[in-house]
Design an enzyme around this catalytic site. Structure first.
Site, PDB file in Angstrom:
ATOM      1  N   ASN A 101       0.430   2.191  76.428  1.00 42.12           N
ATOM      2  CA  ASN A 101      -0.419   3.102  76.668  1.00 42.12           C
ATOM      3  C   ASN A 101      -1.855   2.727  76.854  1.00 42.12           C
ATOM      4  OD1 ASN A 101      -1.828   5.928  76.278  1.00 42.12           O
ATOM      5  ND2 ASN A 101      -1.146   5.750  74.098  1.00 42.12           N
ATOM      6  N   TRP A 102      -2.473   2.916  77.756  1.00 37.05           N
ATOM      7  CA  TRP A 102      -3.563   2.221  78.100  1.00 37.05           C
ATOM      8  C   TRP A 102      -4.892   3.178  77.547  1.00 37.05           C
ATOM      9  CZ3 TRP A 102      -2.711   0.149  83.924  1.00 37.05           C
ATOM     10  CH2 TRP A 102      -1.861  -0.766  83.801  1.00 37.05           C
ATOM     11  N   LYS A 103      -4.221   4.257  77.167  1.00 41.88           N
ATOM     12  CA  LYS A 103      -5.554   5.223  76.730  1.00 41.88           C
ATOM     13  C   LYS A 103      -6.625   5.324  77.478  1.00 41.88           C
ATOM     14  CE  LYS A 103      -3.633   4.041  71.960  1.00 41.88           C
ATOM     15  NZ  LYS A 103      -3.755   4.249  70.815  1.00 41.88           N
TER      16      LYS A 103
ATOM     17  N   HIS B 128       1.673  12.706  71.438  1.00 42.03           N
ATOM     18  CA  HIS B 128       1.176  11.499  70.507  1.00 42.03           C
ATOM     19  C   HIS B 128       0.108  12.004  69.449  1.00 42.03           C
ATOM     20  CE1 HIS B 128      -1.320   7.927  70.171  1.00 42.03           C
ATOM     21  NE2 HIS B 128      -0.523   7.072  70.881  1.00 42.03           N
TER      22      HIS B 128
ATOM     23  N   GLU C  16      -2.698  11.116  68.535  1.00 46.24           N
ATOM     24  CA  GLU C  16      -3.840  11.203  68.868  1.00 46.24           C
ATOM     25  C   GLU C  16      -4.165  12.674  69.365  1.00 46.24           C
ATOM     26  OE1 GLU C  16      -4.758   7.464  71.151  1.00 46.24           O
ATOM     27  OE2 GLU C  16      -4.646   6.634  69.348  1.00 46.24           O
TER      28      GLU C  16
ATOM     29  N   GLU D 201       6.313   6.655  65.784  1.00 43.78           N
ATOM     30  CA  GLU D 201       5.050   6.141  65.785  1.00 43.78           C
ATOM     31  C   GLU D 201       4.274   6.413  64.455  1.00 43.78           C
ATOM     32  OE1 GLU D 201       3.182   4.850  69.683  1.00 43.78           O
ATOM     33  OE2 GLU D 201       2.522   6.741  69.289  1.00 43.78           O
TER      34      GLU D 201
ATOM     35  N   GLY E 207      -3.181   1.588  65.896  1.00 44.25           N
ATOM     36  CA  GLY E 207      -4.267   0.956  66.257  1.00 44.25           C
ATOM     37  C   GLY E 207      -5.216   0.607  64.929  1.00 44.25           C
TER      38      GLY E 207
ATOM     39  N   SER F 178       0.700  -0.674  66.205  1.00 40.54           N
ATOM     40  CA  SER F 178       0.189  -2.278  66.384  1.00 40.54           C
ATOM     41  C   SER F 178       1.363  -3.053  66.671  1.00 40.54           C
ATOM     42  CB  SER F 178      -0.374  -2.580  64.982  1.00 40.54           C
ATOM     43  OG  SER F 178      -1.448  -1.491  64.785  1.00 40.54           O
TER      44      SER F 178
ATOM     45  N   GLY G   8      -0.094   0.247  72.387  1.00 34.95           N
ATOM     46  CA  GLY G   8      -1.419   0.609  72.760  1.00 34.95           C
ATOM     47  C   GLY G   8      -2.319  -0.505  72.970  1.00 34.95           C
ATOM     48  N   GLY G   9      -2.945  -0.889  71.999  1.00 32.37           N
ATOM     49  CA  GLY G   9      -4.105  -2.033  72.208  1.00 32.37           C
ATOM     50  C   GLY G   9      -3.530  -3.371  72.841  1.00 32.37           C
TER      51      GLY G   9
HETATM   52  C1  PEP Z   1      -0.180   3.947  70.610  1.00 34.58           C
HETATM   53  O1  PEP Z   1      -1.226   4.280  71.164  1.00 34.58           O
HETATM   54  O2  PEP Z   1       0.793   4.734  71.041  1.00 34.58           O
HETATM   55  C2  PEP Z   1      -0.147   2.915  69.803  1.00 34.58           C
HETATM   56  C3  PEP Z   1       0.910   2.490  69.186  1.00 34.58           C
HETATM   57  O3  PEP Z   1      -1.384   1.983  69.688  1.00 34.58           O
HETATM   58  P1  PEP Z   1      -1.500   0.629  68.862  1.00 34.58           P
HETATM   59  O4  PEP Z   1      -0.231  -0.128  69.677  1.00 34.58           O
HETATM   60  O5  PEP Z   1      -2.905   0.131  69.291  1.00 34.58           O
HETATM   61  O6  PEP Z   1      -1.280   0.749  67.442  1.00 34.58           O
END
Ligand code: PEP
Length: 274
Positions: free
Chosen positions: A29-31, A115, A117, A187, A193, A232, A253-254
């Site tokens: 997920n490049w957000k 999600h 967010e 999640e 994050g 994470s 994500g990151g």
């Molecule tokens: C996500 O955005 O779905 C996520 C899990 O982010 P991160 O890996 O950065 O925690």
């Protein structure tokens, strides 16, 4: 886990689903990140790094504006792409929104729905998330339904209650069979994050609970449903998480913004297939 829970986790329908092999999925997920140049370079590196493997499905989720470029670069590669969101309408006066049919037109395979967010920053409620899940399926796009509890909810012992509520509102609206083409991502909000990851045991416990919830209604769906862990995930913790029987890959994500790190996470998922 209480003794009552242990009995529940060994429920007959759950026992039937536990040894099934599901193709792992690693989703990046490049957000809201990257320029045309960065995103192009990232997609090129992934295409090069993943040219020859097919045992793990890999999907990337660029921002809407980067989709056409990524789609073009990934042509001829086994990597598929998805969208980070969609709107429930098909077309019309919805300024700023993008519909499922527009995404399908470009060749979209997956879309993230629910999600944390979107739930927290954009105040998406259970009704809207259920409608988005349905809109994705109507457009022949596979939803990845994200669920998870906040730290406060976990500390108050409400993890299962919250996840059940988030899943049931979608199951009630779309039916259990709709999950034959969907994916669920667990999640925990406190792990997204933040650099804090659920331990493999904590994650497995919730994944087993989610699978049991589905298996209670349909053993077939419980059996085939891929449940990803997100929060994470990194190259150095992916292997421990993916080794657990009910964790079928990750939503990253990151760490998905760095090609080498993301490729290492895919490699960790590959070990699940060996
Ligand atoms: C996500 O955005 O779905 C996520 C899990 O982010 P991160 O890996 O950065 O925690």
């Amino acid at each position: 886990m209480s003794p009552k829970d242990q009995i529940r986790y060994n429920h007959a329908s759950y026992t039937k689903v536990k040894f099934t092999m599901r193709k792992p999925l690693v989703a990046g997920n490049w957000k809201m990140n990257g320029s045309l140049k960065d995103v192009g370079a990232l997609a090129e590196s992934l295409k090069k790094g993943l040219a020859h493997q097919s045992q793990v499905e890999v999907a990337v989720f660029p921002s809407f504006i980067h989709i056409p470029q990524v789609e073009q670069i990934l042509t001829g590669s086994p990597i598929v792409w998805g969208a980070q969101d969609l709107y429930i309408g098909q077309s019309g006066a919805f300024t700023g929104e993008v519909s499922g049919s527009m995404l399908a037109d470009l060749g979209c395979t997956y879309v993230l729905v629910g999600h944390s967010e979107r739930r927290q920053v954009f105040h998406e409620d259970l009704g809207l998330i259920s409608a988005k899940f349905k809109a994705a399926q109507n457009a022949n796009i596979r939803p990845i339904l994200c669920v998870g509890e906040t730290l406060e909810e976990r500390e108050n012992g409400k993890t299962e209650e919250i996840i059940k509520e988030q899943l049931n509102s979608v199951i009630e609206a779309s039916g259990i069979e709709a999950f034959k083409s969907a994916v669920v991502a667990y999640e925990p909000v406190w792990a997204i994050g933040t650099g804090k990851t659920a331990s493999p045991e904590q994650a497995q416990e919730v994944h087993a609970f989610i699978r049991w919830l589905f298996a209670k209604q349909s053993v077939d769906v419980g059996n085939s449903l891929r449940i990803l862990y997100g929060g994470s995930v990194k190259a150095d913790n992916a292997q421990g998480l993916f080794a657990k029987p009910d964790i079928d890959g990750g939503l990253v994500g990151g760490a998905s913004l760095d090609a080498a790190g993301f490729l290492a996470i895919v490699k960790a998922a590959l070990q699940k297939t060996e």
